[in-house]
Design a protein around this motif. Sequence first.
Motif, PDB file in Angstrom:
ATOM      1  N   GLN A 120     -44.758 -48.848 -27.539  1.00 46.79           N
ATOM      2  CA  GLN A 120     -44.164 -49.036 -28.869  1.00 46.79           C
ATOM      3  C   GLN A 120     -42.706 -48.585 -28.912  1.00 46.79           C
ATOM      4  O   GLN A 120     -42.070 -48.651 -29.953  1.00 46.79           O
ATOM      5  CB  GLN A 120     -44.955 -48.265 -29.928  1.00 46.79           C
ATOM      6  CG  GLN A 120     -46.324 -48.873 -30.253  1.00 46.79           C
ATOM      7  CD  GLN A 120     -47.313 -48.677 -29.127  1.00 46.79           C
ATOM      8  OE1 GLN A 120     -47.464 -47.573 -28.595  1.00 46.79           O
ATOM      9  NE2 GLN A 120     -47.978 -49.750 -28.741  1.00 46.79           N
ATOM     10  N   GLY A 121     -42.191 -48.124 -27.780  1.00 43.65           N
ATOM     11  CA  GLY A 121     -40.801 -47.703 -27.739  1.00 43.65           C
ATOM     12  C   GLY A 121     -40.582 -46.234 -28.008  1.00 43.65           C
ATOM     13  O   GLY A 121     -39.448 -45.808 -28.225  1.00 43.65           O
ATOM     14  N   ASN A 122     -41.651 -45.424 -28.016  1.00 43.37           N
ATOM     15  CA  ASN A 122     -41.504 -43.984 -28.217  1.00 43.37           C
ATOM     16  C   ASN A 122     -41.146 -43.307 -26.893  1.00 43.37           C
ATOM     17  O   ASN A 122     -41.766 -43.583 -25.861  1.00 43.37           O
ATOM     18  CB  ASN A 122     -42.806 -43.376 -28.760  1.00 43.37           C
ATOM     19  CG  ASN A 122     -43.242 -44.036 -30.045  1.00 43.37           C
ATOM     20  OD1 ASN A 122     -42.469 -44.172 -30.978  1.00 43.37           O
ATOM     21  ND2 ASN A 122     -44.496 -44.476 -30.083  1.00 43.37           N
ATOM     22  N   LEU A 123     -40.196 -42.412 -26.920  1.00 41.47           N
ATOM     23  CA  LEU A 123     -39.743 -41.746 -25.709  1.00 41.47           C
ATOM     24  C   LEU A 123     -40.776 -40.741 -25.210  1.00 41.47           C
ATOM     25  O   LEU A 123     -41.245 -39.892 -25.956  1.00 41.47           O
ATOM     26  CB  LEU A 123     -38.413 -41.035 -25.979  1.00 41.47           C
ATOM     27  CG  LEU A 123     -37.709 -40.417 -24.778  1.00 41.47           C
ATOM     28  CD1 LEU A 123     -37.342 -41.480 -23.760  1.00 41.47           C
ATOM     29  CD2 LEU A 123     -36.475 -39.655 -25.225  1.00 41.47           C
ATOM     30  N   ILE A 124     -41.128 -40.823 -23.924  1.00 42.95           N
ATOM     31  CA  ILE A 124     -42.071 -39.909 -23.296  1.00 42.95           C
ATOM     32  C   ILE A 124     -41.333 -38.881 -22.441  1.00 42.95           C
ATOM     33  O   ILE A 124     -41.553 -37.682 -22.564  1.00 42.95           O
ATOM     34  CB  ILE A 124     -43.084 -40.671 -22.419  1.00 42.95           C
ATOM     35  CG1 ILE A 124     -43.855 -41.703 -23.248  1.00 42.95           C
ATOM     36  CG2 ILE A 124     -44.056 -39.693 -21.764  1.00 42.95           C
ATOM     37  CD1 ILE A 124     -44.744 -42.601 -22.404  1.00 42.95           C
ATOM     38  N   GLN A 125     -40.453 -39.372 -21.566  1.00 48.25           N
ATOM     39  CA  GLN A 125     -39.707 -38.496 -20.676  1.00 48.25           C
ATOM     40  C   GLN A 125     -38.307 -39.057 -20.458  1.00 48.25           C
ATOM     41  O   GLN A 125     -38.078 -40.261 -20.604  1.00 48.25           O
ATOM     42  CB  GLN A 125     -40.400 -38.374 -19.309  1.00 48.25           C
ATOM     43  CG  GLN A 125     -41.688 -37.581 -19.316  1.00 48.25           C
ATOM     44  CD  GLN A 125     -41.444 -36.086 -19.457  1.00 48.25           C
ATOM     45  OE1 GLN A 125     -40.329 -35.611 -19.365  1.00 48.25           O
ATOM     46  NE2 GLN A 125     -42.516 -35.339 -19.679  1.00 48.25           N
ATOM     47  N   SER A 126     -37.370 -38.174 -20.085  1.00 41.83           N
ATOM     48  CA  SER A 126     -36.037 -38.610 -19.693  1.00 41.83           C
ATOM     49  C   SER A 126     -35.499 -37.641 -18.654  1.00 41.83           C
ATOM     50  O   SER A 126     -35.839 -36.456 -18.655  1.00 41.83           O
ATOM     51  CB  SER A 126     -35.097 -38.675 -20.899  1.00 41.83           C
ATOM     52  OG  SER A 126     -34.864 -37.385 -21.430  1.00 41.83           O
ATOM     53  N   SER A 127     -34.664 -38.140 -17.767  1.00 42.36           N
ATOM     54  CA  SER A 127     -34.084 -37.304 -16.719  1.00 42.36           C
ATOM     55  C   SER A 127     -32.843 -36.592 -17.257  1.00 42.36           C
ATOM     56  O   SER A 127     -32.259 -37.011 -18.262  1.00 42.36           O
ATOM     57  CB  SER A 127     -33.708 -38.163 -15.515  1.00 42.36           C
ATOM     58  OG  SER A 127     -32.628 -39.029 -15.843  1.00 42.36           O
ATOM     59  N   PRO A 128     -32.406 -35.510 -16.602  1.00 43.25           N
ATOM     60  CA  PRO A 128     -31.222 -34.776 -17.078  1.00 43.25           C
ATOM     61  C   PRO A 128     -29.980 -35.642 -17.208  1.00 43.25           C
ATOM     62  O   PRO A 128     -29.197 -35.478 -18.149  1.00 43.25           O
ATOM     63  CB  PRO A 128     -31.047 -33.688 -16.009  1.00 43.25           C
ATOM     64  CG  PRO A 128     -32.434 -33.444 -15.503  1.00 43.25           C
ATOM     65  CD  PRO A 128     -33.079 -34.801 -15.491  1.00 43.25           C
ATOM     66  N   TYR A 129     -29.772 -36.570 -16.268  1.00 42.86           N
ATOM     67  CA  TYR A 129     -28.572 -37.408 -16.371  1.00 42.86           C
ATOM     68  C   TYR A 129     -28.676 -38.361 -17.559  1.00 42.86           C
ATOM     69  O   TYR A 129     -27.671 -38.675 -18.197  1.00 42.86           O
ATOM     70  CB  TYR A 129     -28.335 -38.190 -15.083  1.00 42.86           C
ATOM     71  CG  TYR A 129     -26.959 -38.816 -15.025  1.00 42.86           C
ATOM     72  CD1 TYR A 129     -25.822 -38.015 -14.923  1.00 42.86           C
ATOM     73  CD2 TYR A 129     -26.788 -40.189 -15.093  1.00 42.86           C
ATOM     74  CE1 TYR A 129     -24.564 -38.565 -14.888  1.00 42.86           C
ATOM     75  CE2 TYR A 129     -25.525 -40.750 -15.049  1.00 42.86           C
ATOM     76  CZ  TYR A 129     -24.412 -39.935 -14.944  1.00 42.86           C
ATOM     77  OH  TYR A 129     -23.155 -40.498 -14.925  1.00 42.86           O
ATOM     78  N   ALA A 130     -29.885 -38.814 -17.870  1.00 46.46           N
ATOM     79  CA  ALA A 130     -30.080 -39.623 -19.073  1.00 46.46           C
ATOM     80  C   ALA A 130     -29.782 -38.792 -20.313  1.00 46.46           C
ATOM     81  O   ALA A 130     -29.202 -39.280 -21.282  1.00 46.46           O
ATOM     82  CB  ALA A 130     -31.504 -40.176 -19.125  1.00 46.46           C
ATOM     83  N   GLN A 170     -27.608 -41.983 -11.894  1.00 51.56           N
ATOM     84  CA  GLN A 170     -28.481 -42.851 -12.664  1.00 51.56           C
ATOM     85  C   GLN A 170     -29.385 -41.995 -13.545  1.00 51.56           C
ATOM     86  O   GLN A 170     -29.887 -40.967 -13.111  1.00 51.56           O
ATOM     87  CB  GLN A 170     -29.344 -43.733 -11.748  1.00 51.56           C
ATOM     88  CG  GLN A 170     -28.546 -44.684 -10.879  1.00 51.56           C
ATOM     89  CD  GLN A 170     -29.434 -45.602 -10.065  1.00 51.56           C
ATOM     90  OE1 GLN A 170     -30.473 -46.076 -10.542  1.00 51.56           O
ATOM     91  NE2 GLN A 170     -29.054 -45.857  -8.829  1.00 51.56           N
ATOM     92  N   GLY A 171     -29.559 -42.432 -14.779  1.00 49.42           N
ATOM     93  CA  GLY A 171     -30.472 -41.760 -15.681  1.00 49.42           C
ATOM     94  C   GLY A 171     -31.706 -42.616 -15.904  1.00 49.42           C
ATOM     95  O   GLY A 171     -31.635 -43.842 -15.847  1.00 49.42           O
ATOM     96  N   PHE A 172     -32.840 -41.958 -16.144  1.00 49.96           N
ATOM     97  CA  PHE A 172     -34.096 -42.688 -16.318  1.00 49.96           C
ATOM     98  C   PHE A 172     -34.806 -42.224 -17.583  1.00 49.96           C
ATOM     99  O   PHE A 172     -34.812 -41.033 -17.895  1.00 49.96           O
ATOM    100  CB  PHE A 172     -35.015 -42.475 -15.109  1.00 49.96           C
ATOM    101  CG  PHE A 172     -34.452 -42.991 -13.818  1.00 49.96           C
ATOM    102  CD1 PHE A 172     -34.687 -44.290 -13.406  1.00 49.96           C
ATOM    103  CD2 PHE A 172     -33.667 -42.170 -13.023  1.00 49.96           C
ATOM    104  CE1 PHE A 172     -34.161 -44.762 -12.216  1.00 49.96           C
ATOM    105  CE2 PHE A 172     -33.130 -42.632 -11.829  1.00 49.96           C
ATOM    106  CZ  PHE A 172     -33.372 -43.932 -11.428  1.00 49.96           C
ATOM    107  N   MET A 173     -35.393 -43.184 -18.285  1.00 49.62           N
ATOM    108  CA  MET A 173     -36.199 -42.895 -19.468  1.00 49.62           C
ATOM    109  C   MET A 173     -37.531 -43.617 -19.344  1.00 49.62           C
ATOM    110  O   MET A 173     -37.594 -44.749 -18.841  1.00 49.62           O
ATOM    111  CB  MET A 173     -35.500 -43.361 -20.743  1.00 49.62           C
ATOM    112  CG  MET A 173     -34.227 -42.627 -21.074  1.00 49.62           C
ATOM    113  SD  MET A 173     -33.474 -43.274 -22.604  1.00 49.62           S
ATOM    114  CE  MET A 173     -32.118 -42.121 -22.818  1.00 49.62           C
ATOM    115  N   LEU A 174     -38.591 -42.967 -19.790  1.00 50.86           N
ATOM    116  CA  LEU A 174     -39.916 -43.572 -19.822  1.00 50.86           C
ATOM    117  C   LEU A 174     -40.371 -43.630 -21.264  1.00 50.86           C
ATOM    118  O   LEU A 174     -40.396 -42.612 -21.956  1.00 50.86           O
ATOM    119  CB  LEU A 174     -40.902 -42.760 -18.983  1.00 50.86           C
ATOM    120  CG  LEU A 174     -42.321 -43.321 -18.880  1.00 50.86           C
ATOM    121  CD1 LEU A 174     -42.311 -44.622 -18.065  1.00 50.86           C
ATOM    122  CD2 LEU A 174     -43.261 -42.314 -18.236  1.00 50.86           C
ATOM    123  N   LEU A 175     -40.701 -44.841 -21.740  1.00 47.04           N
ATOM    124  CA  LEU A 175     -41.124 -45.050 -23.118  1.00 47.04           C
ATOM    125  C   LEU A 175     -42.517 -45.654 -23.127  1.00 47.04           C
ATOM    126  O   LEU A 175     -42.906 -46.354 -22.189  1.00 47.04           O
ATOM    127  CB  LEU A 175     -40.161 -45.984 -23.858  1.00 47.04           C
ATOM    128  CG  LEU A 175     -38.744 -45.493 -24.145  1.00 47.04           C
ATOM    129  CD1 LEU A 175     -37.894 -45.483 -22.878  1.00 47.04           C
ATOM    130  CD2 LEU A 175     -38.071 -46.395 -25.179  1.00 47.04           C
TER     131      LEU A 175
END
Length: 215
Positions: A60-70, A52-57
């Motif tokens: 406003q939809g701007n990317l803050i963090q993402s995991s390696p699988y993401a 599973q991959g994870f993203m934190l936005l």
Amino acid sequence: MLDTKLKPPKSAYQLVPFPAASASTALVPPALTMDYLSMLFKTFLDTVFPHQGFMLLDGQGNLIQSSPYADHLSQQMTDYCESGSCQTSLWAALRTLVECLIESRQLFPGEHIQLRDEVTLTDGTQVSIEAEWVELDGPSTACVVVTLKNQTVIAHQQAAIDARRHGLTERETEVWQHSLLGLSYSAIGQKLFISINTVKQHMKRIYQKLDRSRQ
């Protein structure tokens, strides 16, 4: 509208733009620093959730963090877009889902809404996308958490577990795996080069074995 920062990146490395210190102060409460988030997304999540991959936005939809699988899946998205199929890619689905979630917060304030979509990558991998709001420290720090699940791998693992637990044959396991992915009997038959009636016979025996094990 979703910020253009969520467009497919040139590389997986470029997918993770770290906001400036002033921006992070507004987005993340003191107890949940950017260093902590970086550690969480870059080490812990992939260890606990390997498929599973994870993203934190931000709101406003701007990317803050993402995991390696993401990041790995994002590179597949990029390759897909560069092949000229971007409108049906995972990136297009992701942007649409986040935009709808942001709009839903304005239309239904106070309601917990989770949106879900599913796409198939060029290599046949099925990926589900789930997006929902999470408040890190109250409404002012509300962020969007996006979960990307490799449904193909998950279905394969579940079919293997069921095969051992319920005594499925090799062919029944193949049929069951495709069924777990939501394929119709016709689609399963095409995948495995067997008739629909043969698929039905396999599924009947599979359910019989599952039911016997539950009794």
